[in-house]
Design an enzyme around this catalytic site. Structure first.
Site, PDB file in Angstrom:
ATOM      1  N   ALA A  32     -43.915 -65.773 -46.583  1.00  0.00           N
ATOM      2  CA  ALA A  32     -45.269 -65.539 -47.353  1.00  0.00           C
ATOM      3  C   ALA A  32     -44.984 -66.629 -48.544  1.00  0.00           C
ATOM      4  O   ALA A  32     -44.527 -66.049 -49.667  1.00  0.00           O
ATOM      5  CB  ALA A  32     -45.349 -63.784 -48.006  1.00  0.00           C
ATOM      6  N   HIS A  37     -40.122 -69.521 -54.586  1.00  0.00           N
ATOM      7  CA  HIS A  37     -39.549 -70.254 -53.231  1.00  0.00           C
ATOM      8  C   HIS A  37     -39.124 -71.938 -53.086  1.00  0.00           C
ATOM      9  O   HIS A  37     -38.485 -72.289 -52.904  1.00  0.00           O
ATOM     10  CB  HIS A  37     -40.129 -69.958 -51.535  1.00  0.00           C
ATOM     11  CG  HIS A  37     -40.184 -68.700 -51.126  1.00  0.00           C
ATOM     12  ND1 HIS A  37     -41.726 -67.285 -51.185  1.00  0.00           N
ATOM     13  CD2 HIS A  37     -39.237 -67.961 -50.731  1.00  0.00           C
ATOM     14  CE1 HIS A  37     -40.791 -66.242 -51.371  1.00  0.00           C
ATOM     15  NE2 HIS A  37     -39.964 -66.546 -50.928  1.00  0.00           N
ATOM     16  N   LYS A 151     -34.383 -64.509 -59.820  1.00  0.00           N
ATOM     17  CA  LYS A 151     -35.789 -63.252 -59.905  1.00  0.00           C
ATOM     18  C   LYS A 151     -35.323 -62.059 -58.967  1.00  0.00           C
ATOM     19  O   LYS A 151     -34.964 -60.456 -59.556  1.00  0.00           O
ATOM     20  CB  LYS A 151     -36.834 -63.284 -59.452  1.00  0.00           C
ATOM     21  CG  LYS A 151     -37.368 -62.410 -57.911  1.00  0.00           C
ATOM     22  CD  LYS A 151     -38.602 -62.415 -58.723  1.00  0.00           C
ATOM     23  CE  LYS A 151     -39.410 -60.666 -58.019  1.00  0.00           C
ATOM     24  NZ  LYS A 151     -39.133 -60.496 -56.334  1.00  0.00           N
ATOM     25  N   ARG A 189     -44.955 -60.233 -51.959  1.00  0.00           N
ATOM     26  CA  ARG A 189     -45.052 -58.438 -52.199  1.00  0.00           C
ATOM     27  C   ARG A 189     -46.551 -59.008 -53.360  1.00  0.00           C
ATOM     28  O   ARG A 189     -47.018 -57.697 -52.672  1.00  0.00           O
ATOM     29  CB  ARG A 189     -44.219 -57.394 -52.678  1.00  0.00           C
ATOM     30  CG  ARG A 189     -43.355 -57.263 -51.773  1.00  0.00           C
ATOM     31  CD  ARG A 189     -42.470 -55.836 -52.076  1.00  0.00           C
ATOM     32  NE  ARG A 189     -41.473 -55.796 -51.296  1.00  0.00           N
ATOM     33  CZ  ARG A 189     -40.719 -56.272 -51.142  1.00  0.00           C
ATOM     34  NH1 ARG A 189     -39.532 -57.159 -51.192  1.00  0.00           N
ATOM     35  NH2 ARG A 189     -40.164 -55.900 -49.213  1.00  0.00           N
TER      36      ARG A 189
HETATM   37  P1  AMP Z   1     -37.752 -63.944 -50.530  1.00  0.00           P
HETATM   38  O1  AMP Z   1     -38.592 -64.328 -49.139  1.00  0.00           O
HETATM   39  O2  AMP Z   1     -38.301 -62.770 -51.638  1.00  0.00           O
HETATM   40  O3  AMP Z   1     -36.942 -63.065 -49.387  1.00  0.00           O
HETATM   41  O4  AMP Z   1     -37.119 -64.706 -51.511  1.00  0.00           O
HETATM   42  C1  AMP Z   1     -35.850 -66.222 -50.839  1.00  0.00           C
HETATM   43  C2  AMP Z   1     -35.542 -66.343 -52.253  1.00  0.00           C
HETATM   44  O5  AMP Z   1     -36.474 -66.817 -53.106  1.00  0.00           O
HETATM   45  C3  AMP Z   1     -34.354 -65.247 -52.755  1.00  0.00           C
HETATM   46  O6  AMP Z   1     -33.241 -66.455 -53.109  1.00  0.00           O
HETATM   47  C4  AMP Z   1     -35.751 -64.839 -53.854  1.00  0.00           C
HETATM   48  O7  AMP Z   1     -34.529 -64.538 -55.072  1.00  0.00           O
HETATM   49  C5  AMP Z   1     -36.332 -66.573 -53.718  1.00  0.00           C
HETATM   50  N1  AMP Z   1     -36.887 -65.444 -55.129  1.00  0.00           N
HETATM   51  C6  AMP Z   1     -38.085 -65.368 -55.041  1.00  0.00           C
HETATM   52  N2  AMP Z   1     -39.068 -65.187 -55.344  1.00  0.00           N
HETATM   53  C7  AMP Z   1     -38.727 -66.312 -56.577  1.00  0.00           C
HETATM   54  C8  AMP Z   1     -39.530 -66.389 -58.117  1.00  0.00           C
HETATM   55  N3  AMP Z   1     -40.641 -66.241 -58.363  1.00  0.00           N
HETATM   56  N4  AMP Z   1     -38.901 -67.173 -58.222  1.00  0.00           N
HETATM   57  C9  AMP Z   1     -37.039 -67.794 -58.461  1.00  0.00           C
HETATM   58  N5  AMP Z   1     -37.256 -67.629 -56.472  1.00  0.00           N
HETATM   59  C10 AMP Z   1     -38.320 -66.705 -55.993  1.00  0.00           C
END
Ligand code: AMP
Length: 282
Positions: A32, A37, A151, A189
């Protein structure tokens, strides 16, 4: 971009590439994808010859089964965004590739204090799951650098600790939080928020900035309580608003006015749990 689903296949591919002397950057995600990312991916692109993104919704890090079931899946769009961003390898494993032995004999990591506070306190077992999946990905991809978002500040620290405990050589690179124009931290989310919830959600970041502006040396309990109550009045169900030492995440009640701080919050809106933080280091 080459897409791999099988652990041995991606591993062999990377081993061959590494023999040519190139460096590899890994961006682990749960899909997503959004610009948060992609910011990690862009940084990895600048610093490595081979950029690998993994997309795996890791069951062992979800303390709430409903959250796992409803986690957004936008795979076609993810592939499109990654191609466009210049990702070289996308790894999309099935659960049995990551956990070939099932969920019974998973490794336990001694995370100590870090696991007892903030996300660790409210999402029991969450960080064990994070360590399990990231450890496995590091073993498969063998990256020189792993790119993580601020984040999830506590997650960055947990992964740093796991990497130290396991004596893994991968360097951790932490990238700034990417935000929507109204300040809301980008998050997969956010896709699940109602229109009304989406309109309210930026209040979390606004509250973090208010704390930052109002902080003075001395006792910080009142300022936390005020922020907690402000969010509650706006309709959030607040898990925590905390002020912590930015380096250790040890919770702070008395601030000396100098020590770098992290202000962190987690709150539900529309039954969607959002987290955010800012670091004050000047
Ligand atoms: P997730 O897919 O939510 O597990 O996130 C994957 C990676 O992207 C993790 O290292 C998160 O900290 C990073 N991430 C998620 N949202 C953000 C954001 N708004 N800004 C920077 N990095 C992010």
């Amino acid at each position: 971009m080459i897409i791999f689903k099988i652990n041995a296949a991606v591993h062999d591919f990377i081993i061959k590439k590494k023999k040519t002397g190139i460096t590899t950057g890994l961006v682990p995600t749960m899909g997503a994808l959004h610009n948060g990312h992609l910011a990690l991916l862009n940084k990895a692109r600048l610093e490595n010859e081979l950029v690998v993104c993994s997309l795996f919704i890791n069951p062992t890090q979800f303390n709430d089964p409903g959250d796992f079931e409803r986690y957004p899946v936008t795979i076609e769009n993810d592939i499109y965004l990654l191609e466009k961003a210049g990702c070289d390898v996308l790894f999309i494993p099935a659960v049995k590739e990551i956990y070939p032995g099932g969920f019974n004999l998973l490794q336990h990591y001694d995370l100590g204090y870090l696991e007892t506070i903030l996300e660790g306190k409210f999402r029991l077992g969450h960080f064990q799951g994070v360590c399990q999946v990231v450890h496995r990905l590091l073993d498969i991809i063998l990256p020189d650098k792993i790119y993580l978002g601020q984040k999830d500040l506590q997650q960055c620290m947990v992964i740093k600790k796991m990497v130290e405990l396991q004596k893994i050589k991968t360097e951790i690179v932490i990238c700034a939080t990417q935000r929507e124009p109204d300040g809301l931290a980008m998050s997969s989310r956010n896709l699940r928020l109602s229109e009304a919830g989406r309109a309210k959600a930026p209040a979390i970041y606004a509250m973090l900035k208010t704390i930052k502006n109002e902080l003075v040396a001395g006792n910080v309990e009142n300022i936390k309580l005020k922020a907690f109550n402000t969010l509650t009045e706006k309709g959030f169900k607040v898990d925590y608003v905390e002020i912590a030492d930015a380096a250790s995440l040890e919770l702070v009640t008395e601030w000396n006015g100098k020590k770098p701080l992290a202000i962190l919050a987690a709150a539900f809106i529309d039954a969607i749990r959002l987290i955010d933080n800012i670091v004050i280091d000047e």
